[in-house]
Design a protein around this motif. Sequence first.
Motif, mmCIF file in Angstrom:
data_model
loop_
_atom_site.group_PDB
_atom_site.id
_atom_site.type_symbol
_atom_site.label_atom_id
_atom_site.label_comp_id
_atom_site.label_asym_id
_atom_site.label_seq_id
_atom_site.Cartn_x
_atom_site.Cartn_y
_atom_site.Cartn_z
ATOM 1 N N VAL A 281 57.883 -0.635 -15.347
ATOM 2 C CA VAL A 281 59.229 -0.550 -16.175
ATOM 3 C C VAL A 281 59.172 0.364 -17.148
ATOM 4 O O VAL A 281 57.903 0.241 -18.208
ATOM 5 N N MET A 282 59.804 1.302 -17.472
ATOM 6 C CA MET A 282 59.570 2.208 -18.499
ATOM 7 C C MET A 282 61.120 2.527 -19.181
ATOM 8 O O MET A 282 62.033 2.296 -18.423
ATOM 9 N N LEU A 283 60.979 2.862 -20.166
ATOM 10 C CA LEU A 283 62.325 3.226 -21.117
ATOM 11 C C LEU A 283 62.392 4.554 -21.677
ATOM 12 O O LEU A 283 61.206 4.874 -22.243
ATOM 13 N N ILE A 284 63.453 5.261 -21.454
ATOM 14 C CA ILE A 284 63.535 6.531 -21.882
ATOM 15 C C ILE A 284 64.829 6.884 -22.563
ATOM 16 O O ILE A 284 65.899 6.393 -21.877
ATOM 17 N N GLU A 285 64.929 7.399 -23.661
ATOM 18 C CA GLU A 285 66.412 7.494 -24.350
ATOM 19 C C GLU A 285 67.145 8.259 -23.372
ATOM 20 O O GLU A 285 66.834 9.286 -22.620
ATOM 21 N N ASP A 286 68.673 8.109 -23.312
ATOM 22 C CA ASP A 286 69.490 8.583 -22.266
ATOM 23 C C ASP A 286 69.800 10.181 -22.634
ATOM 24 O O ASP A 286 70.605 10.885 -22.072
ATOM 25 N N ARG A 287 69.170 10.591 -23.863
ATOM 26 C CA ARG A 287 69.255 11.839 -23.869
ATOM 27 C C ARG A 287 68.410 12.987 -23.259
ATOM 28 O O ARG A 287 68.601 14.228 -23.179
ATOM 29 N N ALA A 288 67.304 12.150 -22.600
ATOM 30 C CA ALA A 288 66.440 12.904 -21.675
ATOM 31 C C ALA A 288 67.155 13.649 -20.492
ATOM 32 O O ALA A 288 68.348 13.229 -20.225
ATOM 33 N N ASP A 289 66.459 14.707 -19.840
ATOM 34 C CA ASP A 289 67.146 15.555 -19.044
ATOM 35 C C ASP A 289 67.255 14.437 -17.626
ATOM 36 O O ASP A 289 66.343 13.875 -17.380
ATOM 37 N N PRO A 290 68.664 14.462 -17.218
ATOM 38 C CA PRO A 290 68.889 13.348 -16.005
ATOM 39 C C PRO A 290 68.052 13.797 -15.036
ATOM 40 O O PRO A 290 67.727 12.948 -14.036
ATOM 41 N N ALA A 291 67.759 15.116 -14.641
ATOM 42 C CA ALA A 291 66.698 15.556 -13.629
ATOM 43 C C ALA A 291 65.440 14.979 -13.828
ATOM 44 O O ALA A 291 64.696 14.481 -12.640
ATOM 45 N N VAL A 292 65.083 14.727 -15.050
ATOM 46 C CA VAL A 292 63.582 14.273 -15.261
ATOM 47 C C VAL A 292 63.671 12.631 -14.877
ATOM 48 O O VAL A 292 62.761 12.100 -14.276
ATOM 49 N N VAL A 293 64.572 12.169 -15.282
ATOM 50 C CA VAL A 293 65.008 10.457 -15.271
ATOM 51 C C VAL A 293 64.915 10.524 -13.584
ATOM 52 O O VAL A 293 64.487 9.481 -12.946
ATOM 53 N N ALA A 294 65.844 11.267 -12.857
ATOM 54 C CA ALA A 294 65.764 11.081 -11.488
ATOM 55 C C ALA A 294 64.443 11.290 -10.835
ATOM 56 O O ALA A 294 64.061 10.733 -9.780
ATOM 57 N N GLU A 295 63.732 12.101 -11.116
ATOM 58 C CA GLU A 295 62.275 12.288 -10.631
ATOM 59 C C GLU A 295 61.376 11.248 -10.930
ATOM 60 O O GLU A 295 60.501 10.986 -10.166
ATOM 61 N N LEU A 296 61.448 10.671 -12.149
ATOM 62 C CA LEU A 296 60.627 9.569 -12.484
ATOM 63 C C LEU A 296 61.062 8.320 -11.664
ATOM 64 O O LEU A 296 60.093 7.650 -11.151
ATOM 65 N N ARG A 297 62.036 8.404 -11.284
ATOM 66 C CA ARG A 297 62.658 7.034 -10.319
ATOM 67 C C ARG A 297 61.950 7.388 -8.851
ATOM 68 O O ARG A 297 61.796 6.482 -8.442
ATOM 69 N N ARG A 298 62.160 8.506 -8.945
ATOM 70 C CA ARG A 298 61.602 9.018 -7.166
ATOM 71 C C ARG A 298 60.091 8.564 -7.218
ATOM 72 O O ARG A 298 59.516 8.162 -6.107
ATOM 73 N N ARG A 299 59.314 9.004 -8.294
ATOM 74 C CA ARG A 299 57.997 8.487 -8.180
ATOM 75 C C ARG A 299 57.491 6.857 -8.460
ATOM 76 O O ARG A 299 56.407 6.560 -8.279
ATOM 77 N N GLY A 300 58.532 6.357 -8.495
ATOM 78 C CA GLY A 300 58.351 4.825 -8.287
ATOM 79 C C GLY A 300 58.537 4.207 -9.767
ATOM 80 O O GLY A 300 58.386 2.849 -9.672
ATOM 81 N N HIS A 301 58.829 4.913 -10.676
ATOM 82 C CA HIS A 301 58.969 3.980 -12.289
ATOM 83 C C HIS A 301 60.476 3.323 -12.083
ATOM 84 O O HIS A 301 61.541 3.883 -11.371
ATOM 85 N N THR A 302 60.362 2.025 -12.699
ATOM 86 C CA THR A 302 61.663 1.592 -12.898
ATOM 87 C C THR A 302 62.210 2.112 -14.419
ATOM 88 O O THR A 302 61.838 1.764 -15.222
#
Length: 590
Positions: free
Chosen positions: A531-552
């Motif tokens: 599990v990782m947390l990142i503020e929701d100001r981060a680029d949505p595409a970055v968040v999506a890619e992190l999830r694709r790489r297996g991060h919760t």
Amino acid sequence: MFTTRPELAGDFGMVASTHWLASAAGMSVLERGGNAFDAAVTAGFVLQVVEPHLNGPGGEVPILLWSEDEEKVSAVCGQGTAPAAATIDRFTGLGLDEVPGTGLLAATVPGAFGGWLHLLERWGTWTLADVLEPAISYAEHGFPAVDGISATIGAVAQMFTDDWPTSAAVWLPAGRPPRPGSRLVNPGLAATYRRVVAEARAASGTREGQLAAARDTWYRGFVAAAIAEFCAATAWRDSSGRAHGGLLTGDDLASWEATAEDPLGYDYHGHTVYKTGPWGQGPVFLQQLALLSGFDLDTAGHLSADYVHTVVECAKLAFADREAWYGDPDFTDVPMETLLGDTYNRSRRSLVGETASHDLRPGRPDGRDPLLPAGGEATVPVTGGVGEPTVRADGRVRGDTCHLDVVDRYGNMVSATPSGGWLQSSPLIPDLGFCLGTRAQMFWLESGLPSSLRPGARPRTTLSPSLALRDGRPWLAFGTPGGDQQDQWSLNFFLSVVHGGLNLQEAIDAPMFHSVHFPSSFYPRQAQPGVMLIEDRADPAVVAELRRRGHTVRTPGPWSLGRLSAVARDGDFLRAAANPRGAQGYAAGR
């Protein structure tokens, strides 16, 4: 990029902290001829008063400093030790398998007073009366309650009323939680500090003599006597659900003193970063740098998916080593030279893959088998209260921390992270106006671990100030509250300056992230693998890619992670910046 406020620049002095009143008090010391050490001590005592839900006189403080006269970095250990009676058998005999997160059983020797006085005596110039004056004034005449104080007291109000009436008497004026912005006072604490000053003055006519007398008053005089009597004569309900007394005695306090030592350092991209020894988690920052030194973060791009993934995966490896190897080096052999060595980190770096790891993977420095607590990888739901607020969404009480940084026109620099003795951590001692800390909850009640409970040992604290040199000269002092997140949020800030090219305020304001993959240092010591947390100001595409790489990935509010402050000596100017999150951190300077 957008910033919430400007980076300050000037050539006289800078103070940054988690509360505007502490920053103002510290700056007033610089304006009146005090040095950075005088200013830091003054601000530190003010923080005890105006952020009582985040630190207090019963807590502790680690300090890093650069002395221009000595031309070196030193670390002050204001972390108290476990009582002589605090054995694993003593706790398990009470039917406990963890040190409670609240109450008297979790108290260590309160080290904050000794830590601040050591800094003042060795490197400062002001008297005890002078540095305590602003704190006494705020405690006696009042200060505005920030939202966090009101929320914290509101969350524990019923517990105060039902179980801790001495706390209710001070923190529930008129029988209810204070409104945000209302005036709070703590006359008991003001009286304690006034008596310490009076006894010090009566004992000696010199600055040095008064400081020695004040230390004696605290650790061998009326303060120590009140603490020992309170622990021996009273029992209070704690997070175990049962009532317990305390283990601290007068002998425990009398035998402890703050110390100064050489810090650990690591060279990274032309900078040398210094941290405390492995009695705290500070070296985990250096281990992350050692791992990251083999990756090209400049090419990855600041806050890109590659960048965030690499930083998070290196954090998991470094914090796994924290779990397996860190503890008080007076009681356990911590292989720091190997943990920071090139050969070891080259091997560990190969474990960083394209996808997120969900395993806790400590290394084997020098071929040694890692020592981990049983059940330290239990998965739990993600709830509120990571770093902030001080009471979690599920109602469990916890505390947070303060931070302050100072640089003066002479080049002296201080980074300090006071914490513990939170108003919600332990019942208030009525004769003193403050409560004890609960740092012993960071010990494990399993024998044979580096951070096992041992009488006289320091708990592996999360408190972690940072100081960096550039080309051998003092450059940057920085830090943040946040428990286990301190050496992730601070690292992210540092990397944003070094690799992102951001100024201090831009780096503080940038979207923050961290991992909660590894066991928490706080009761009930649970982990959230992957599990990782990142503020929701981060680029949505970055968040999506992190999830694709297996991060919760969890995305809390836009300004919810990190409470950094920093000062710097950069070329011809001094600089400072502070955290906008929570609307109370400020920098001051000219």
